[in-house]
Write an enzyme that holds these catalytic residues in place. Structure first.
Site, short mmCIF file in Angstrom:
data_model
loop_
_atom_site.label_atom_id
_atom_site.label_comp_id
_atom_site.label_asym_id
_atom_site.label_seq_id
_atom_site.Cartn_x
_atom_site.Cartn_y
_atom_site.Cartn_z
N LYS A 65 -5.53 -10.14 -6.05
CA LYS A 65 -6.74 -10.52 -5.29
C LYS A 65 -7.89 -9.56 -5.63
O LYS A 65 -7.63 -8.38 -5.94
CB LYS A 65 -6.46 -10.55 -3.79
CG LYS A 65 -6.29 -9.20 -3.17
CD LYS A 65 -6.27 -9.26 -1.64
CE LYS A 65 -6.12 -7.84 -1.13
NZ LYS A 65 -5.99 -7.66 0.26
N LYS B 192 -12.03 -4.03 -3.72
CA LYS B 192 -12.80 -2.85 -4.14
C LYS B 192 -11.85 -1.69 -4.44
O LYS B 192 -12.08 -0.94 -5.38
CB LYS B 192 -13.78 -2.48 -3.02
CG LYS B 192 -14.51 -1.16 -3.20
CD LYS B 192 -15.98 -1.36 -3.50
CE LYS B 192 -16.69 -0.07 -3.93
NZ LYS B 192 -16.89 0.85 -2.82
N LYS C 133 0.83 -1.21 0.00
CA LYS C 133 0.00 0.00 0.00
C LYS C 133 0.86 1.26 0.00
O LYS C 133 0.46 2.30 -0.52
CB LYS C 133 -0.94 0.02 1.21
CG LYS C 133 -2.10 -0.94 1.08
CD LYS C 133 -3.13 -0.69 2.18
CE LYS C 133 -4.22 -1.73 2.19
NZ LYS C 133 -5.04 -1.68 3.39
P1 TYM Z 1 -10.91 -6.27 4.41
O1 TYM Z 1 -11.92 -5.24 4.69
O2 TYM Z 1 -9.94 -6.04 3.29
O3 TYM Z 1 -11.62 -7.65 4.13
C1 TYM Z 1 -12.58 -8.22 5.02
C2 TYM Z 1 -12.44 -9.73 5.01
O4 TYM Z 1 -12.57 -10.23 3.67
C3 TYM Z 1 -11.42 -11.01 3.32
N1 TYM Z 1 -11.11 -10.78 1.90
C4 TYM Z 1 -10.98 -11.75 1.00
N2 TYM Z 1 -11.10 -13.09 1.08
C5 TYM Z 1 -10.92 -13.80 -0.06
N3 TYM Z 1 -10.61 -13.24 -1.25
C6 TYM Z 1 -10.47 -11.90 -1.39
N4 TYM Z 1 -10.19 -11.36 -2.57
C7 TYM Z 1 -10.65 -11.09 -0.23
N5 TYM Z 1 -10.61 -9.74 0.00
C8 TYM Z 1 -10.89 -9.57 1.32
C9 TYM Z 1 -10.30 -10.49 4.22
O5 TYM Z 1 -9.28 -11.46 4.40
C10 TYM Z 1 -11.05 -10.18 5.49
O6 TYM Z 1 -11.18 -11.33 6.29
N6 TYM Z 1 -7.43 -5.57 7.99
C11 TYM Z 1 -8.72 -6.15 7.69
C12 TYM Z 1 -9.83 -5.66 8.59
C13 TYM Z 1 -9.60 -5.82 10.06
C14 TYM Z 1 -9.70 -7.03 10.80
C15 TYM Z 1 -9.49 -6.65 12.15
C16 TYM Z 1 -9.91 -8.37 10.44
C17 TYM Z 1 -9.35 -4.83 10.94
N7 TYM Z 1 -9.30 -5.32 12.19
C18 TYM Z 1 -9.49 -7.62 13.19
C19 TYM Z 1 -9.90 -9.32 11.47
C20 TYM Z 1 -9.71 -8.94 12.81
C21 TYM Z 1 -9.11 -5.81 6.26
O7 TYM Z 1 -8.66 -4.84 5.69
O8 TYM Z 1 -10.09 -6.63 5.74
#
Ligand code: TYM
Length: 328
Positions: free
Chosen positions: A192, A195, A111
């Protein structure tokens, strides 16, 4: 009872990567565990976002989560910034984390790459994520594959804190699905689905119309040759479609491949499955959008429940570090 916590960024609309990789599991386990799911609005501030967009996307993300199956009467669904202990604990954990280990995080490197000015919060992003998890004494954290490294850091921080200041935190475990943990962009199967960084035609939102889903799947990039087999290195496009189909139908990508003799047939079935999987979710989004006050009330109730759990854990951590309480 097992405590579960997970989080999602307020991107506004969930895509099928979020859904198949994470949120579907959240909905499936909410009745068997004490489940906490948060919309991580503080994390969203690590990149540029207009205040009005953040406000509307936070509500839209909550709508998407409820539509995708989270029941706010069963699990604790809330907005991260409504529970101040997340940010407070994050500071304490920053005093346990090292600059070197944060700089090595893959998502920070990705990022931050090519940006003229990188926000300090992008570096400390995974520490806030560790705080999200540790402040609830979570045992299990269901996430997609891209969060694996952040979960390892969370465990390292918990173990380090416990050995330096005495047993304070539960050391959590990541739960990553076997199928669907890494859904790729349909136009760029080496990236991957996302959005923020994905292609519009390669990203299927849970709110896409049936026509949009069919169009996107039909135009998905496939590979040279014509045989349908699961081979991520040689056939990343076809393998991604097989993975999506397997995740949507609860089967394995290798097993499902045998049923198809052409790419066209495979695409038809992927489109059909996604259309029937997402149609009820889309309808529910439309219903909930007409009742923003109801959704806000559910989030308010969630924040109160979350705060009741987070406050004593945070108090334990600050006392362990030697911070004095105000009235002593
Ligand atoms: P985020 O918002 O990017 O994604 C939310 C969840 O969706 C999963 N995910 C995917 N799984 C499969 N294929 C994909 N292309 C894909 N894109 C997203 C992510 O692995 C996630 O489980 N840092 C985290 C948010 C967060 C969090 C936390 C998660 C903040 N605090 C505490 C767990 C526990 C994030 O940006 O997820």
């Amino acid at each position: 009872m097992t405590r579960i916590l997970s989080g999602v960024q307020p991107s506004g609309t969930l895509h099928i990567g979020n859904y198949l990789g994470a949120v579907r599991q959240w909905a499936a386990t909410q009745r068997e565990a004490d489940a906490f799911y948060c919309i991580v609005d503080l994390h969203a501030l690590t990149i540029d976002i207009a205040p009005d967009d953040l406000r509307s996307r936070t509500l839209d993300t909550a709508i998407g989560l409820i539509a995708a199956g989270l029941d706010p009467d069963v699990c604790t669904l809330f907005v991260q910034s409504h529970v101040p202990e997340h940010a407070e604990l994050s500071w304490l954990l920053e005093c346990v984390a090292s600059y070197g280990e944060l700089r090595r995080m893959t998502q920070f490197k990705e990022k931050g790459a090519g940006q003229e000015s990188v926000r300090a919060s992008l570096l400390t992003y995974p520490v806030l994520m560790a705080a999200d998890i540790l402040v609830y004494d979570a045992d299990r954290v269901p996430v997609g594959d891209d969060q694996r490294q952040h979960l390892e850091l969370t465990r390292d921080l918990a173990i380090r804190f416990n050995s330096r200041y005495g047993e304070t935190f539960v050391v959590p475990e990541a739960v990553i699905p076997v199928v669907g943990a890494r859904v790729m962009d349909l136009q760029r199967p080496d990236k991957k689905m996302s959005k923020s960084t994905g292609t519009p035609l390669g990203t299927i939102a849970i709110t896409d119309s049936s026509e949009e889903i069919v169009k996107k799947v039909r135009r998905a990039v496939t590979d040279t040759g014509s045989d349908v087999r699961y081979d991520v290195a040689e056939k990343p496009g076809v393998s991604n479609l097989l993975e999506i189909l397997a995740a949507a139908t609860g089967t394995s990508p290798e097993g499902v491949a045998a049923r198809f003799s052409s790419y066209g047939q495979l695409k038809q079935e992927v489109a059909d499955e996604l259309v029937s999987l997402l149609a009820p979710v889309r309808e529910r989004v439309q219903e909930l959008t007409r009742d923003p006050a109801g959704v806000a009330a559910a989030l308010e109730k969630g924040a109160a429940k979350a705060h009741a759990v987070a406050a004593p854990t945070f108090a334990r951590a600050r006392a362990a570090m030697g911070l004095t309480a105000r009235n002593q």
